[in-house]
Design a protein around this motif. Structure first.
Motif, PDB file in Angstrom:
ATOM      1  N   ASP A 177      48.961  70.566  46.380  1.00  0.00           N
ATOM      2  CA  ASP A 177      49.652  70.057  47.566  1.00  0.00           C
ATOM      3  C   ASP A 177      50.155  71.242  48.386  1.00  0.00           C
ATOM      4  N   ALA A 178      50.427  70.999  49.654  1.00  0.00           N
ATOM      5  CA  ALA A 178      50.987  72.025  50.536  1.00  0.00           C
ATOM      6  C   ALA A 178      52.354  71.573  51.023  1.00  0.00           C
ATOM      7  N   LEU A 179      53.258  72.529  51.205  1.00  0.00           N
ATOM      8  CA  LEU A 179      54.586  72.166  51.679  1.00  0.00           C
ATOM      9  C   LEU A 179      55.125  73.216  52.640  1.00  0.00           C
ATOM     10  N   THR A 180      55.934  72.735  53.595  1.00  0.00           N
ATOM     11  CA  THR A 180      56.674  73.594  54.510  1.00  0.00           C
ATOM     12  C   THR A 180      58.140  73.213  54.416  1.00  0.00           C
ATOM     13  N   LEU A 181      58.977  74.167  54.020  1.00  0.00           N
ATOM     14  CA  LEU A 181      60.410  73.959  53.906  1.00  0.00           C
ATOM     15  C   LEU A 181      61.104  74.626  55.087  1.00  0.00           C
ATOM     16  N   SER A 182      61.868  73.863  55.841  1.00  0.00           N
ATOM     17  CA  SER A 182      62.591  74.380  57.001  1.00  0.00           C
ATOM     18  C   SER A 182      64.089  74.337  56.726  1.00  0.00           C
ATOM     19  N   LEU A 183      64.772  75.431  57.038  1.00  0.00           N
ATOM     20  CA  LEU A 183      66.224  75.512  56.954  1.00  0.00           C
ATOM     21  C   LEU A 183      66.787  75.774  58.349  1.00  0.00           C
ATOM     22  N   THR A 196      79.362  81.281  59.738  1.00  0.00           N
ATOM     23  CA  THR A 196      78.151  80.515  60.048  1.00  0.00           C
ATOM     24  C   THR A 196      77.357  80.295  58.761  1.00  0.00           C
ATOM     25  N   THR A 197      76.135  79.840  58.879  1.00  0.00           N
ATOM     26  CA  THR A 197      75.225  79.707  57.745  1.00  0.00           C
ATOM     27  C   THR A 197      74.331  80.937  57.690  1.00  0.00           C
ATOM     28  N   ASP A 198      74.480  81.720  56.627  1.00  0.00           N
ATOM     29  CA  ASP A 198      73.662  82.931  56.475  1.00  0.00           C
ATOM     30  C   ASP A 198      72.252  82.507  56.068  1.00  0.00           C
ATOM     31  N   LEU A 199      71.441  82.206  57.072  1.00  0.00           N
ATOM     32  CA  LEU A 199      70.164  81.532  56.840  1.00  0.00           C
ATOM     33  C   LEU A 199      69.148  82.435  56.127  1.00  0.00           C
ATOM     34  N   VAL A 200      69.169  83.737  56.393  1.00  0.00           N
ATOM     35  CA  VAL A 200      68.214  84.630  55.732  1.00  0.00           C
ATOM     36  C   VAL A 200      68.504  84.690  54.239  1.00  0.00           C
ATOM     37  N   THR A 201      69.785  84.797  53.878  1.00  0.00           N
ATOM     38  CA  THR A 201      70.134  84.766  52.457  1.00  0.00           C
ATOM     39  C   THR A 201      69.740  83.436  51.831  1.00  0.00           C
ATOM     40  N   HIS A 243      66.919  79.257  62.462  1.00  0.00           N
ATOM     41  CA  HIS A 243      65.810  78.542  61.814  1.00  0.00           C
ATOM     42  C   HIS A 243      65.076  79.497  60.889  1.00  0.00           C
ATOM     43  N   ALA A 244      64.645  78.989  59.745  1.00  0.00           N
ATOM     44  CA  ALA A 244      63.843  79.756  58.789  1.00  0.00           C
ATOM     45  C   ALA A 244      62.854  78.812  58.114  1.00  0.00           C
ATOM     46  N   GLU A 245      61.710  79.365  57.693  1.00  0.00           N
ATOM     47  CA  GLU A 245      60.671  78.532  57.091  1.00  0.00           C
ATOM     48  C   GLU A 245      60.037  79.208  55.888  1.00  0.00           C
ATOM     49  N   LEU A 246      59.643  78.379  54.949  1.00  0.00           N
ATOM     50  CA  LEU A 246      58.829  78.773  53.807  1.00  0.00           C
ATOM     51  C   LEU A 246      57.609  77.867  53.754  1.00  0.00           C
ATOM     52  N   ARG A 277      75.227  75.848  52.768  1.00  0.00           N
ATOM     53  CA  ARG A 277      75.624  75.117  53.993  1.00  0.00           C
ATOM     54  C   ARG A 277      74.477  75.055  55.010  1.00  0.00           C
ATOM     55  N   ALA A 278      73.261  74.923  54.505  1.00  0.00           N
ATOM     56  CA  ALA A 278      72.084  74.873  55.380  1.00  0.00           C
ATOM     57  C   ALA A 278      71.536  73.455  55.449  1.00  0.00           C
ATOM     58  N   LYS A 279      71.158  73.042  56.647  1.00  0.00           N
ATOM     59  CA  LYS A 279      70.416  71.800  56.802  1.00  0.00           C
ATOM     60  C   LYS A 279      68.955  72.070  56.470  1.00  0.00           C
ATOM     61  N   TRP A 280      68.291  71.066  55.932  1.00  0.00           N
ATOM     62  CA  TRP A 280      66.916  71.306  55.504  1.00  0.00           C
ATOM     63  C   TRP A 280      66.026  70.105  55.766  1.00  0.00           C
ATOM     64  N   SER A 281      64.734  70.377  55.857  1.00  0.00           N
ATOM     65  CA  SER A 281      63.709  69.325  55.911  1.00  0.00           C
ATOM     66  C   SER A 281      62.483  69.841  55.185  1.00  0.00           C
ATOM     67  N   LEU A 282      61.783  68.930  54.561  1.00  0.00           N
ATOM     68  CA  LEU A 282      60.602  69.299  53.771  1.00  0.00           C
ATOM     69  C   LEU A 282      59.411  68.484  54.243  1.00  0.00           C
ATOM     70  N   ASP A 283      58.386  69.174  54.696  1.00  0.00           N
ATOM     71  CA  ASP A 283      57.111  68.541  55.047  1.00  0.00           C
ATOM     72  C   ASP A 283      56.177  68.739  53.855  1.00  0.00           C
ATOM     73  N   TYR A 284      56.050  67.693  53.036  1.00  0.00           N
ATOM     74  CA  TYR A 284      55.269  67.768  51.805  1.00  0.00           C
ATOM     75  C   TYR A 284      53.951  67.023  52.023  1.00  0.00           C
TER      76      TYR A 284
END
Length: 385
Positions: A177-183, A196-201, A243-246, A277-284
């Protein structure tokens, strides 16, 4: 067939863009007296060979080839058949698979005319194997598995010497499967990360910790593996991004792990993201289940191979291991029993392995004849539904 393979190699086409390849196949099949039908999307074909007098409802023996290429530059600068399409190459051997099934079609067309073909056969030229969840679903939606009683395929294996095939009963590939995780967070200045939310960490911790946490959540016998292929965050050294993505893949050896992985990931991400303290969404994106080879189909593969090539006691069949690679042939096995064999393509003198999905991948082209003779032997003698 070698000339045909080299023509495809010079003119590779990506998934669902295989219009030239489809046209060439249609011309060759029609010239052999067959009546191929193109899939509704305009790429890929289905062709049936049915002996006269076949009773209605007699199950078909099917053979599948995938016809698409990869978005990889061809690095074989010395090869006269090097790809002429920038950034696109047959780096997985699909040109070989296609030539094998086309050659089989020409052999069986002669056998049909001469009355030597005693069972109905279906040949599937499938688009978009490299596009998840796979062009096999296009073929199935077009009725490609209707009436099929058993199905076979081969896949090039650069670890196996030409003239041999690798066989395995049970799972031979893995689910993928493929996934994209967004913070997401409000962003801010690197001088004030506490406001704030230290998004890179956050994205760094999830990238490092999530694979291990998922492995501990799942039964280790399932062989679940999460590996990242892309991480992206930020644009300046003194700005905390918003915004950050994996991006990565989840691979599983067993169907049970494949079914449970998405829910486990959602639960783990929710817990980890809350810590930062990050909001997230997962496109699985569901990819493919494992290819699970049926024992009877493997027995037929072995009989056909040994009877044709092993007359003098030569070892032509070898065991093969389960791969973590994904292969959409698995979708066909949801509809009929069958098997996928690994076709040897390594020249005997070669010590270095030209691995799949690399720009220098190439084959010993004698493998094409081996594949044609193997499939023809199954259709004419040793394959049963």
């Amino acid at each position: 067939m070698i000339a045909f393979r080299r023509d495809l190699h010079r003119h590779p086409e990506l998934g669902r863009q295989e219009f030239r390849t489809t046209s060439l196949l249609r011309e060759r099949l029609t010239a052999a007296g067959l009546a191929p039908r193109v899939l509704p999307g305009g790429t890929g074909l289905i062709v049936d060979l049915v002996p006269s007098g076949t009773k209605s409802g007699t199950p078909l023996l099917a053979f599948r080839a995938d016809i698409d290429a990869l978005p990889i530059a061809d690095a074989k600068t010395e090869a006269p058949y090097r790809s002429t399409v920038p950034g696109c190459a047959h780096a997985c051997g699909h040109d070989v698979h296609t030539s094998v099934v086309l050659g089989t079609a020409l052999v069986l067309a002669d056998a049909l005319r001469e009355g030597r073909l005693r069972q109905p056969v279906r040949l599937l030229f499938q688009p978009a194997e490299e596009v998840m969840p796979g062009g096999a679903l296009d073929v199935i939606a077009a009725g490609g598995m209707d009436g099929v009683g058993r199905i076979f395929a081969v896949h090039c294996d650069p670890k196996v010497v030409v003239g041999r095939i690798g066989l395995r009963t049970g799972a031979i590939t893995s689910a993928c499967d493929a996934l994209t995780l967004s913070l997401d967070g409000p962003g801010g200045h690197t001088a004030r990360p506490h406001l704030t939310t230290d998004l890179v960490t956050a994205i760094g911790r999830l990238a490092a910790d999530l694979p291990g946490a998922l492995a501990r959540r799942m039964d280790p016998r399932w062989g679940v593996s999460l590996v990242w292929g892309r991480i992206e965050a930020g644009s300046a050294p003194n700005v905390i991004p918003q915004h950050a993505e994996l991006e990565g893949t989840v691979r599983c050896l067993e169907l049970a792990g494949w079914r449970e992985a998405p829910d486990a990931l959602h639960e783990l991400i929710d817990s980890m993201a809350e810590t930062h303290r990050a909001k997230w969404s997962l496109d699985y994106k569901r990819g493919v289940p494992p290819v699970v080879n049926e024992a009877e189909s493997i027995a037929q593969f072995e009989m056909a191979m040994t009877s044709f090539f092993g007359a003098e006691g030569e070892e032509v069949v070898e065991p093969t291991e389960q791969s973590l690679g994904g292969e959409d042939f698995s979708w066909y096995l949801e509809h009929a029993p069958g098997a996928l064999a690994r076709l040897g393509v390594r020249a005997p003198h070669e010590t270095a392995v030209r691995d799949l999905h690399q720009g220098r991948f190439d084959v010993d082209e004698r493998a094409i004849a081996v594949g044609v003779e193997l499939f023809s032997s199954l259709a004419l003698e040793h394959g049963r539904v």
